[in-house]
Design a protein around this motif. Structure first.
Motif, PDB file in Angstrom:
ATOM      1  N   LEU A 114      86.067  -7.642  74.197  1.00 61.78           N
ATOM      2  CA  LEU A 114      85.176  -8.768  74.628  1.00 61.78           C
ATOM      3  C   LEU A 114      85.889  -9.977  73.338  1.00 61.78           C
ATOM      4  O   LEU A 114      85.843 -11.090  73.637  1.00 61.78           O
ATOM      5  N   LEU A 115      86.312  -9.387  72.098  1.00 62.38           N
ATOM      6  CA  LEU A 115      86.755 -10.359  71.199  1.00 62.38           C
ATOM      7  C   LEU A 115      87.840 -11.337  71.541  1.00 62.38           C
ATOM      8  O   LEU A 115      87.921 -12.246  71.347  1.00 62.38           O
ATOM      9  N   PHE A 116      88.719 -10.490  72.369  1.00 59.76           N
ATOM     10  CA  PHE A 116      89.879 -11.333  72.883  1.00 59.76           C
ATOM     11  C   PHE A 116      89.612 -12.434  73.677  1.00 59.76           C
ATOM     12  O   PHE A 116      89.994 -13.481  73.712  1.00 59.76           O
ATOM     13  N   GLY A 117      88.653 -12.165  74.840  1.00 62.85           N
ATOM     14  CA  GLY A 117      88.233 -13.237  75.506  1.00 62.85           C
ATOM     15  C   GLY A 117      87.494 -14.423  75.000  1.00 62.85           C
ATOM     16  O   GLY A 117      87.609 -15.571  75.260  1.00 62.85           O
ATOM     17  N   ILE A 118      86.606 -14.013  74.078  1.00 64.58           N
ATOM     18  CA  ILE A 118      85.708 -14.987  73.232  1.00 64.58           C
ATOM     19  C   ILE A 118      86.910 -15.949  72.537  1.00 64.58           C
ATOM     20  O   ILE A 118      86.423 -17.233  72.245  1.00 64.58           O
ATOM     21  N   VAL A 119      87.903 -15.176  71.934  1.00 58.71           N
ATOM     22  CA  VAL A 119      88.704 -16.054  70.957  1.00 58.71           C
ATOM     23  C   VAL A 119      89.559 -17.077  71.862  1.00 58.71           C
ATOM     24  O   VAL A 119      89.564 -18.201  71.666  1.00 58.71           O
ATOM     25  N   LEU A 120      89.910 -16.681  73.040  1.00 58.55           N
ATOM     26  CA  LEU A 120      90.564 -17.409  73.853  1.00 58.55           C
ATOM     27  C   LEU A 120      89.693 -18.419  74.343  1.00 58.55           C
ATOM     28  O   LEU A 120      90.165 -19.978  74.546  1.00 58.55           O
ATOM     29  N   ALA A 121      88.618 -18.124  74.911  1.00 57.24           N
ATOM     30  CA  ALA A 121      87.689 -19.321  75.414  1.00 57.24           C
ATOM     31  C   ALA A 121      87.410 -20.138  74.084  1.00 57.24           C
ATOM     32  O   ALA A 121      87.152 -21.413  74.491  1.00 57.24           O
ATOM     33  N   TYR A 122      87.348 -19.899  72.977  1.00 54.97           N
ATOM     34  CA  TYR A 122      87.007 -20.703  71.860  1.00 54.97           C
ATOM     35  C   TYR A 122      88.143 -21.688  71.754  1.00 54.97           C
ATOM     36  O   TYR A 122      87.880 -22.844  71.402  1.00 54.97           O
ATOM     37  N   VAL A 148      87.662 -24.686  74.457  1.00 58.51           N
ATOM     38  CA  VAL A 148      86.544 -25.590  74.311  1.00 58.51           C
ATOM     39  C   VAL A 148      86.164 -25.882  72.826  1.00 58.51           C
ATOM     40  O   VAL A 148      85.654 -26.941  72.647  1.00 58.51           O
ATOM     41  N   ARG A 149      86.946 -25.174  71.770  1.00 61.24           N
ATOM     42  CA  ARG A 149      86.595 -25.349  70.300  1.00 61.24           C
ATOM     43  C   ARG A 149      85.050 -25.661  69.914  1.00 61.24           C
ATOM     44  O   ARG A 149      84.737 -26.665  69.163  1.00 61.24           O
ATOM     45  N   ASP A 150      84.299 -24.589  70.439  1.00 62.17           N
ATOM     46  CA  ASP A 150      82.621 -24.866  70.395  1.00 62.17           C
ATOM     47  C   ASP A 150      82.026 -23.624  70.312  1.00 62.17           C
ATOM     48  O   ASP A 150      82.043 -22.755  71.248  1.00 62.17           O
ATOM     49  N   LEU A 151      81.655 -23.017  69.106  1.00 59.10           N
ATOM     50  CA  LEU A 151      81.356 -21.609  68.876  1.00 59.10           C
ATOM     51  C   LEU A 151      79.948 -21.579  69.845  1.00 59.10           C
ATOM     52  O   LEU A 151      79.638 -20.479  69.932  1.00 59.10           O
ATOM     53  N   ASP A 152      79.337 -22.651  69.891  1.00 61.48           N
ATOM     54  CA  ASP A 152      77.986 -22.327  70.831  1.00 61.48           C
ATOM     55  C   ASP A 152      78.101 -22.665  72.183  1.00 61.48           C
ATOM     56  O   ASP A 152      77.181 -22.624  72.796  1.00 61.48           O
ATOM     57  N   SER A 153      79.412 -22.574  72.644  1.00 65.32           N
ATOM     58  CA  SER A 153      79.525 -23.097  74.291  1.00 65.32           C
ATOM     59  C   SER A 153      79.294 -21.678  75.101  1.00 65.32           C
ATOM     60  O   SER A 153      79.840 -20.705  74.579  1.00 65.32           O
ATOM     61  N   PRO A 154      78.493 -21.634  76.060  1.00 66.27           N
ATOM     62  CA  PRO A 154      78.349 -20.516  77.069  1.00 66.27           C
ATOM     63  C   PRO A 154      79.603 -20.118  77.575  1.00 66.27           C
ATOM     64  O   PRO A 154      80.002 -18.959  77.970  1.00 66.27           O
ATOM     65  N   TRP A 155      80.756 -21.158  77.424  1.00 67.55           N
ATOM     66  CA  TRP A 155      81.965 -20.641  78.280  1.00 67.55           C
ATOM     67  C   TRP A 155      82.665 -19.353  77.230  1.00 67.55           C
ATOM     68  O   TRP A 155      83.396 -18.505  77.928  1.00 67.55           O
ATOM     69  N   LEU A 156      82.210 -19.225  76.193  1.00 71.27           N
ATOM     70  CA  LEU A 156      82.612 -17.983  75.251  1.00 71.27           C
ATOM     71  C   LEU A 156      82.089 -16.610  76.172  1.00 71.27           C
ATOM     72  O   LEU A 156      82.710 -15.622  75.983  1.00 71.27           O
ATOM     73  N   LEU A 157      80.653 -16.742  76.711  1.00 65.16           N
ATOM     74  CA  LEU A 157      80.539 -15.492  77.314  1.00 65.16           C
ATOM     75  C   LEU A 157      81.246 -15.433  78.623  1.00 65.16           C
ATOM     76  O   LEU A 157      81.676 -14.394  78.863  1.00 65.16           O
ATOM     77  N   PHE A 158      81.692 -16.651  79.163  1.00 65.49           N
ATOM     78  CA  PHE A 158      82.617 -16.581  80.688  1.00 65.49           C
ATOM     79  C   PHE A 158      83.818 -15.738  79.924  1.00 65.49           C
ATOM     80  O   PHE A 158      84.383 -14.762  80.724  1.00 65.49           O
TER      81      PHE A 158
END
Length: 367
Positions: free
Chosen positions: A41-49, A52-62
């Motif tokens: 999951l960390l791999f996907g979270i980092v790529l999503a960040y 979007v460059r936003d730690l509060d973005s729900p795209w991190l979950l996706f």
């Protein structure tokens, strides 16, 4: 509401949400898939960040959910290549993606410290605090976890037949047009989404524990899928409450205490489960051993019945030498065979009863 009670409720929701898809993972012999998903999951979270460059973005979950599905696809590709076994493929994929996620954080995001305790055990105490916003209102994580639990319960209810059939007989499912591969990947999506929702609250260690341990314990108690699902959810909830209150009483980490509670619960079921538990199996082996000894005694007497050696071969005092047993074992076997009506004492010797002769004929196939 008492903070301990509130925290135990949050963990209970996580446990029940994980136990439902976890039951099918255990039955499909893919229990460690949850471990792989929890680590990538960390791999996907980092790529999503990075996107979007936003730690509060729900795209991190996706992004996290997508990385879980990616891990499953990569494992399937490696396994179907015929070059790598399933367990090796699982280890290769989750180790590589997890390491890639840690490496990207270390190289691209400066002044970031990855706390090992937080990465592995999470921070359940913070799961009560709102982290997301929707329509201008704060959304506590427990609401998200509750929605995931409701979704999992709904999906299991609606597609119970498809999940059951593709789990136990994928060949029959394919012949009936259910497409086991589609059901498999849909289940992996559910597992990924559930793992993402639980990851932030409990960390990958407890994610794996909640997916696997309650289902494995329930499997020891029943052969009915619906009952197994209910028991798995119940065991997860019980472990969440027991572990949370134990952590508060002992002033220790909540995640660690819940993990220990899961282990103790499984050990208790493994020991005491009727039929499949260690105690029941030990009793069954003892009964089989005793029945075999009684059978050997009756066969020995039957073989020498009506022969010149009958008197000597059936004499109780010397029977242990003919059967190559100790005198104590011989006495115990004779006593049980007598109680069960297979033999009777005639002076110093033993004689088969009609029940004993019938037993010998049943085993040896004679008339």
């Amino acid at each position: 509401m008492n903070s301990v009670v509130e925290l135990s409720l949050v963990l209970a929701v996580v446990a029940a949400a994980c136990a439902l898809p976890g039951t099918f993972l255990v039955l499909r012999r893919g229990a460690m898939t949850s471990d792989a998903i929890g680590h990538v999951l960390l791999f996907g979270i980092v790529l999503a960040y990075f996107a979007v460059r936003d730690l509060d973005s729900p795209w991190l979950l996706f992004g996290a959910a997508a990385s879980g599905v990616l891990a499953v696809v990569l494992v399937e590709v490696l396994e179907k290549s015929g070059r790598v076994k399933a367990d090796a493929a699982l280890g290769l994929v989750f180790a590589a993606l997890f390491a890639a996620g840690v490496l990207m954080v270390s190289v691209s995001v400066k002044n970031v410290h990855l706390d090992v305790d937080q990465v592995l055990l999470g921070q359940p105490e913070a799961a009560r605090d709102p982290r997301w916003e929707a329509f201008g209102a704060a959304v506590p994580p427990v609401w998200i976890l509750g929605a995931v639990l409701a979704l999992n319960l709904l999906l299991v209810t609606l597609f119970f037949k498809e999940l059951k059939l593709t789990t136990f007989d994928p060949g029959l499912a394919a012949s009936l047009g259910f497409r086991p591969a589609v059901v498999h990947y849909a289940l992996m999506v559910v597992v990924s989404v559930t793992a993402v929702a639980a990851f932030d609250a409990v960390g990958p260690v407890l994610v794996v524990g909640f997916f696997v341990v309650p289902a494995a314990a329930a499997f020891l108690l029943t052969d009915r899928l619906a009952v197994m699902l209910a028991l798995a959810a119940l065991f997860g909830v019980v472990a969440a409450f027991v572990g949370t209150f134990a952590a508060d009483a002992l002033n220790t980490t909540t995640a660690g205490a819940v993990a220990v509670a899961l282990g103790v619960l499984f050990a208790a079921v493994l020991l005491a489960a009727p039929g499949r538990g260690l105690a029941a199996q030990a009793v069954q082996r003892l009964r089989q051993k005793r029945a075999f000894h009684e059978l050997m005694l009756t066969v020995h007497l039957a073989q020498h019945e009506g022969t010149p050696e009958e008197a000597e071969e059936s004499r109780a005092a010397s029977l242990h030498a003919h059967l190559h047993w100790s005198p104590q074992r011989t006495a115990a076997v004779v006593a049980r065979a007598t109680r069960n009506g297979f033999v009777v004492r005639t002076g110093e010797g033993l004689k088969l009863t009609d029940t004993g002769r019938a037993k010998v004929r049943e085993v040896l196939g004679g008339k």
